[in-house]
Design a protein around this motif. Structure first.
Motif, mmCIF file in Angstrom:
data_model
loop_
_atom_site.group_PDB
_atom_site.id
_atom_site.type_symbol
_atom_site.label_atom_id
_atom_site.label_comp_id
_atom_site.label_asym_id
_atom_site.label_seq_id
_atom_site.Cartn_x
_atom_site.Cartn_y
_atom_site.Cartn_z
ATOM 1 N N ASN A 72 0.813 -1.215 0.000
ATOM 2 C CA ASN A 72 0.000 0.000 0.000
ATOM 3 C C ASN A 72 0.847 1.265 0.000
ATOM 4 O O ASN A 72 0.422 2.296 -0.522
ATOM 5 C CB ASN A 72 -0.960 -0.013 1.194
ATOM 6 C CG ASN A 72 -2.166 -0.887 0.944
ATOM 7 O OD1 ASN A 72 -3.111 -0.485 0.275
ATOM 8 N ND2 ASN A 72 -2.130 -2.108 1.457
ATOM 9 N N VAL A 93 0.363 4.267 -2.611
ATOM 10 C CA VAL A 93 0.167 5.651 -2.179
ATOM 11 C C VAL A 93 1.196 6.579 -2.822
ATOM 12 O O VAL A 93 0.861 7.658 -3.319
ATOM 13 C CB VAL A 93 0.243 5.756 -0.635
ATOM 14 C CG1 VAL A 93 0.285 7.218 -0.196
ATOM 15 C CG2 VAL A 93 -0.942 5.058 0.010
ATOM 16 N N TYR A 150 0.398 6.809 -6.744
ATOM 17 C CA TYR A 150 -1.043 6.686 -6.956
ATOM 18 C C TYR A 150 -1.481 7.010 -8.380
ATOM 19 O O TYR A 150 -2.377 6.369 -8.935
ATOM 20 C CB TYR A 150 -1.805 7.534 -5.943
ATOM 21 C CG TYR A 150 -1.661 9.029 -6.109
ATOM 22 C CD1 TYR A 150 -2.604 9.756 -6.806
ATOM 23 C CD2 TYR A 150 -0.579 9.718 -5.547
ATOM 24 C CE1 TYR A 150 -2.485 11.139 -6.960
ATOM 25 C CE2 TYR A 150 -0.451 11.084 -5.682
ATOM 26 C CZ TYR A 150 -1.399 11.790 -6.390
ATOM 27 O OH TYR A 150 -1.283 13.152 -6.544
ATOM 28 N N LYS A 179 -4.052 10.652 -3.372
ATOM 29 C CA LYS A 179 -3.332 9.747 -2.481
ATOM 30 C C LYS A 179 -4.271 9.000 -1.536
ATOM 31 O O LYS A 179 -3.973 7.892 -1.086
ATOM 32 C CB LYS A 179 -2.305 10.532 -1.656
ATOM 33 C CG LYS A 179 -1.016 10.861 -2.388
ATOM 34 C CD LYS A 179 0.004 11.450 -1.434
ATOM 35 C CE LYS A 179 1.339 11.700 -2.142
ATOM 36 N NZ LYS A 179 2.363 12.241 -1.212
ATOM 37 N N VAL A 230 -5.435 4.569 -0.143
ATOM 38 C CA VAL A 230 -5.567 4.360 1.298
ATOM 39 C C VAL A 230 -6.942 3.786 1.611
ATOM 40 O O VAL A 230 -7.084 2.815 2.366
ATOM 41 C CB VAL A 230 -5.350 5.675 2.074
ATOM 42 C CG1 VAL A 230 -5.646 5.479 3.558
ATOM 43 C CG2 VAL A 230 -3.920 6.172 1.895
ATOM 44 N N SER A 287 3.335 9.901 4.235
ATOM 45 C CA SER A 287 4.232 8.901 3.657
ATOM 46 C C SER A 287 5.437 8.640 4.555
ATOM 47 O O SER A 287 5.909 7.505 4.677
ATOM 48 C CB SER A 287 4.695 9.349 2.267
ATOM 49 O OG SER A 287 5.353 10.605 2.332
#
Length: 427
Positions: A166, A170, A173, A181, A185, A275
């Motif tokens: 993931n 992210v 994206y 972003k 999620v 991030s």
């Protein structure tokens, strides 16, 4: 160790891989980031103005309060009827379905979002109670530290895989066709639900209920209560078990709260962006794997008591560091400290308590319900106190002081508890 027993132990450990994605992605990393992004910083709830983070703390506290009071009776019913796995399956479904349902939460439907938070927590905690109760049934006490640590280590490693996937989505994206972003999620919540539900069937295939011979009838609640009352009397008469649970209660107030609020603390107090927080947690998880295995070795050499005491000192240092932390680099050092003892103290707590259960007892779920109750009530007090102090003073740093006090109280109690390497003789 026979091949059949080895397969059962590994299957039991595999459930940590299945459900740890909830703890990492939902309660620790992605959902807190998403929740903070899609909700207003201040919310009006029944005429009371709250920070969105405070409402989140209160929602989790409510979930833990609910499971704390329901699980003891359910454990008595499970022990009496020999249905531990069935209860574990039901709570797993509730938790996994609630995580998947978070996909529909977009910020405008706040009530729905809070409901999924509460139900997912209830599902996770309820399933863990019955999962833990299998440990005394699948292996000798001499193996509990090693097996418990293996479960946590596998769980950290497995959840890191899904988080890493993931993180790639992210950070890239647009390349994967997402508009923002937050879109990947949000999609991760579906992945958590599917991962948790699917992988849990490995454990379900190998774990076996011991058929009690008791019929499931209208008196089941009465019998469940009687089973619980019988175990309660034993627990209260066992000095070491009683003291351990008191210490466990206080240090759970600290450590569980730290793990639940770490991401939001990093965002609100340090200003770390999403991030970087995800990368931090990946590093923390890797350190936690080493920590869980390292403190299992410490326990085998010096005993559970010394192992837990050493970790509590580190947790206390984490709280001091958390209060003074100002920069991203300092936050990383504090997070590394959390990672070192996060897996170790959880696995050691589980294995220590399992050793305190009499070897001839069939009421393992009822015994673990007291362990579960202590932890959940601790989280309620911990989360509520953290949120309340934050609400009262306007800074989560002040809440960290209270967590440090909880660790000090736990240290005093465990220091006076006569645990040793042969804890089965002390119960």
């Amino acid at each position: 160790m026979s091949e059949k027993l080895s397969k059962t132990i590994n299957a039991w450990c595999s459930y940590d891989i299945a459900n740890s994605v909830y703890k990492l992605l939902i309660t620790t990393v992605l959902f807190p980031i998403y929740y903070k992004a899609v909700t207003s910083e201040t919310l009006n709830i029944f005429g009371v103005t709250l920070k969105n983070t405070v409402l989140y703390d209160y929602a989790l506290a409510l979930a833990f309060l609910a499971i704390a009071f329901v699980s003891p009776l359910l454990s008595g019913i499970a022990d009496y009827g020999g249905r531990r796995k069935r209860f574990m399956q039901v709570f797993t479904f509730i938790g996994a379905a609630s995580c998947a349902g978070m996909y529909l939460f977009n910020g405008s439907n706040l009530g729905y979002g809070i409901l999924t938070i509460i139900l997912a927590a209830i599902g996770y905690e309820g399933a863990v109670l019955f999962y833990n109760s299998f440990l005394p049934r699948i292996a000798d006490k001499s193996l509990h530290d090693k097996i418990s640590a293996r479960g946590y280590a596998w769980g950290y490693a497995g959840s890191m895989v899904l988080l890493a996937i993931n993180l790639v989505l992210v950070l890239n994206y647009e390349r994967f066709g997402f508009e923002t972003k937050l879109a990947p999620v949000r999609q991760s919540f579906l992945q958590v639900g599917i991962w948790w539900f699917s992988l849990s069937w490995i454990a379900f295939a190998f774990l076996k209920d011991n058929k009690s011979g008791h019929k499931i009838n209208g008196n089941l609640i009465k019998h469940g209560y009687q089973e619980l009352k019988k175990v309660q009397k034993k627990v209260f008469n066992q000095l070491v078990t009683r003291r351990f649970l008191f210490s466990f209660f206080f240090y759970s107030m600290g450590l569980q709260t730290v793990m639940l609020v770490a991401i939001m603390f990093g965002q609100s107090e340090i200003g770390i962006e999403g991030s970087k927080l995800i990368i931090t947690i990946l590093i923390l998880q890797a350190v936690a794997i080493v920590g869980a295995m390292f403190f299992a070795v410490i326990s085998r050499r010096y005993g559970n008591k010394q192992s837990i005491i050493s970790m509590l000192f580190i947790w206390l240092a984490v709280c001091v560091g958390g209060f003074f932390v100002q920069t991203v680099l300092q936050f990383y050092f504090v997070a590394a400290g959390v990672g070192l003892v996060m897996g170790g103290i959880q696995s050691q707590s589980r294995s220590t308590f399992s050793k305190l259960i009499p070897s001839d007892s069939d009421d393992t779920a009822s015994y673990f319900s007291f362990y579960n109750f202590s932890e959940k009530i601790a989280i309620v007090f911990g989360m509520f106190s953290f949120g309340f102090i934050d609400h009262l003073t306007g800074s989560a740093r002040n809440s960290v002081i209270a967590l440090g006090i909880y660790f000090i109280i736990a240290l005093v109690i465990i220091w006076q508890t006569p645990l040793n390497k042969k804890m089965e003789s002390l119960t």
